[in-house]
Write an enzyme that holds these catalytic residues in place. Structure first.
Site, mmCIF file in Angstrom:
data_model
loop_
_atom_site.group_PDB
_atom_site.id
_atom_site.type_symbol
_atom_site.label_atom_id
_atom_site.label_comp_id
_atom_site.label_asym_id
_atom_site.label_seq_id
_atom_site.Cartn_x
_atom_site.Cartn_y
_atom_site.Cartn_z
ATOM 1 C CD GLU A 187 1.646 5.214 0.168
ATOM 2 O OE1 GLU A 187 1.621 6.376 0.633
ATOM 3 O OE2 GLU A 187 1.512 4.968 -1.041
ATOM 4 C CD GLU A 267 -3.024 4.500 -1.811
ATOM 5 O OE1 GLU A 267 -2.545 5.453 -2.458
ATOM 6 O OE2 GLU A 267 -3.031 4.466 -0.578
#
Length: 665
Positions: A187, A267
């Site tokens: 991320e 995710e």
């Protein structure tokens, strides 16, 4: 030759003699992107993974097989595995891959059970883990700039990758192993730096150490800005999002950066994290199942946060978020997960399993059962070696075999600094940070004296954001109150010149997600009395975990203190199990905030007054049968008049200040 539209990653390599996947001939072993048909190809055949995350560092090693088998029997064909850098390189150049940190043994077990692996080696992993997996000792380096092209940072990263990735390469799918892909960073688009040079450096390092065959990818939220800063040519871009998101829009964001190739949610959030002082997060099983089905109908590959278990390894590892303020996460990593922190299948897990069965066959056989739990009963913890007659807990919590027996002595923390800081204090004109002291985790005591008489209440205070993270204040060894990051930063005190002033500083976990992971700890500024800076400090870096692991205080019990049970103090004792060592949960009725060790094993923080977590999980593998179990409690603010530990057969997760109900999972 490669099929048209299929991106290969070099020539397929011969598998090792111990390769667990032999359904294809050795020369055919490959895992590739097919841009023409928007899918993965495994050994040339279209493939999609349905995966769940597991953190070997958060699961006791004796339970690894149980947890992985339950994931396999849920219908998952893959697991995603995080590797926390700071868990293995505890100090610069000091590596630990033994016991619970034996990542190679864990990966070999996944292969034995027939599971593929998506590896997340970082160097930053987030994972609600201390500093996102980055070692705190990086902050010892002057002017370091984390997660950027900063030379000092890159040198540390390269040194670590040269240790880790050679352990990984033989386990890649192309070489006969079961690792099908490797995530680079995590991320990164959410981080302020947006340093493409850093990502290019990582890409080059991963390729040099793992070869040109392995599939490398990135993960970012489905936001245009984050995908712009978190992606790089040569790294396949995937997204992450949870139930309730618009699946079409989220995958549309991936298509903006990857017009062709498989749709991937790396995710999928089956639960959400808990912060101290907030309600326990909960996500409905039906909501999770519906989102999963929607994605599978689109042909997507998915990794779910299926089995975040618990923060079980040791005190330091829970991290924190920074969202307008510092928000430390709880000890338990259950987060309403499909597999509980004790490894129990939940309604949510069976709902996920039902959805998976619509798209691919499930393994034959029953789901392994929940692990056995035992309510060892109510243990009265007293200064004098005694145990009350009869169990004081509700009947269902009492041991039916025998009462645990516990004897207790306690000592104020300030009375045992010679044990906890064996090398003695450091003298400094003004306070030093944990980093300046080279103290990675835990606690530091700052000691000085009042320089003048204070007959009327004077303000003891610190500059904004300089208490990191909680400071327990003692004057003449009497507890005065607590200073807190983003909270109360002043106390009124009175005293005489020469009176001792001690502040016990606690690191509640370095920021794992937020604007900047450079989270320094300790007293970051000058402490003042009525705006006049205090000086002439003695600073004690404490090695509490080390002392307890080595048997203290049970090998040399301190004398019981004559002072009251307010402020930082150790409570110790022993109890015996009635012939079994099953999983259990410890509740702290009337206690305030502190830590628990059993047999030298740090089970983490409790914070009864703030919640939501009210119990700590104790795996049966920590307990002894046939001889006493040593209990050590460090209570930081104040124990109850009649201290009791209550061993239950189920957790209590949802009680916070401002919440009147107690809910069990």
């Amino acid at each position: 030759e490669a099929q048209e539209g299929v991106v290969g990653f070099g020539e397929a390599l011969q598998p090792s003699s111990s390769a667990p996947f032999l359904q294809a001939s050795p020369s055919a072993r490959s895992f590739q992107l097919d841009y023409e048909h928007n899918c993965f190809r495994k050994d040339g055949v279209p493939f999609r993974y349905i995966s769940g995350s597991i953190h070997y560092a958060r699961v006791p090693r004796p339970a690894w097989r149980d947890r992985l088998l339950k994931m396999y029997m849920s219908g998952l064909n893959t697991v995603q595995v995080y590797v926390p850098w700071n868990y293995h390189e505890t100090l610069p150049g000091v590596y630990d891959f033994t016991g619970n940190r034996d990542v190679e043994a864990f990966l070999d077990l996944t292969a034995e059970l027939g599971l593929l692996v998506i590896l997340r080696p970082g160097p930053y992993i987030c994972a609600e883990w201390e500093m996102g997996g980055l070692p705190a000792w990086l902050l010892w380096k002057p002017d370091i700039n984390l997660r950027t092209s900063n030379l000092a940072y890159l040198a540390a990263v390269d040194s670590w990758l040269h240790i880790l990735l050679p352990k990984i390469k033989p386990r890649l799918y192309q070489q006969g192993g079961n690792i099908i892909s490797v995530q680079v960073e995590n991320e990164y688009g959410s981080y302020y730096a947006c340093d493409y040079g850093y990502l290019r450096h990582l890409l080059s390092s991963f390729r040099a150490l793992l070869g040109s065959e392995v599939l490398l990818f990135t993960t970012d939220s489905a936001q245009a800005k984050e995908l712009r800063c978190g992606t790089l040519q040569g790294l396949y871009a995937t997204v992450d999002f949870g139930p309730g998101s618009n699946v079409t829009e989220a995958f549309g964001a991936q298509r903006c950066v990857e017009p062709k190739g498989p749709l991937v949610n790396s995710e999928y959030y089956t639960g959400w994290l808990d912060y101290w002082g907030e309600a326990h997060a909960s996500t409905s099983a039906a909501w999770v199942a519906q989102g999963l089905e929607d994605m599978l109908q689109l042909g997507a590959s998915i990794n779910m946060q299926v089995s975040p278990f618990l923060q079980l390894t040791s005190l330091p590892w829970p991290g924190a978020d920074y969202k307008d303020q510092y928000k430390p996460v709880t000890t338990s990593y259950d987060y309403d997960a499909p597999l509980s922190e004790a490894g129990d299948p939940t309604e949510k897990l069976f709902a996920i399993r039902t959805v998976i069965s619509k798209f691919q066959p499930l393994p034959v056989g029953p789901m392994p059962p929940a692990t056995p739990k035992y309510a060892y009963g109510s243990v009265a913890v007293r200064k004098v070696s005694t145990y009350p007659e009869g169990c004081t807990a509700p009947a269902r919590h009492c041991s039916t075999a025998q009462h645990p027996s516990l004897s207790l002595q306690y000592a104020d923390l300030l009375d045992v600094l010679d044990v906890l800081c064996p090398f003695g204090p450091i003298q400094s004109q003004f306070p030093l940070t944990f980093e300046a002291l080279k103290q990675v985790h835990g606690f530091v005591v700052y000691h000085t004296q009042l320089p003048w008489d204070v007959p009327d209440p004077a303000t003891l205070g610190a500059p904004p954001h300089s208490i990191c993270d909680r400071g327990y204040v003692m004057l003449q060894k009497e507890y005065q109150g607590t200073l807190e990051r983003d909270g109360q930063t002043t106390l009124n005190v009175t005293g005489r010149a020469g009176d001792t002033l001690d502040i016990l500083l606690e690191n509640m976990g370095r920021i794992s997600f937020g604007a900047n992971t450079s989270d320094f700890k300790g007293l970051l500024g000058k402490l003042s009395l009525n705006s006049r800076p205090l000086s002439n400090w003695l600073i004690y870096p404490l090695a509490i975990d080390t002392a307890v692991q080595q048997g203290w205080p049970h090998t040399a019990l301190p004398k019981s203190s004559s002072r009251g049970r307010v402020g930082p103090a150790f409570y110790t004792g022993t109890f015996e199990t009635p012939g079994i060592a099953w999983d259990t949960f410890v509740k702290f009725p009337g206690w305030s905030k502190g830590l628990l060790w059993i047999n030298g094993f740090n089970l983490g923080r409790y914070w009864t007054r703030r919640g939501p977590q009210q119990t700590l999980f104790v795996p049966g593998s920590v307990l002894h049968v046939g001889h006493p179990n040593n209990i050590t409690v460090l209570e930081l603010e104040g124990a109850p008049l009649t201290p009791v530990l209550l061993f239950l057969d189920r957790p209590l997760y949802n009680r916070t200040l401002g919440y009147s109900t107690m809910a069990t999972k």
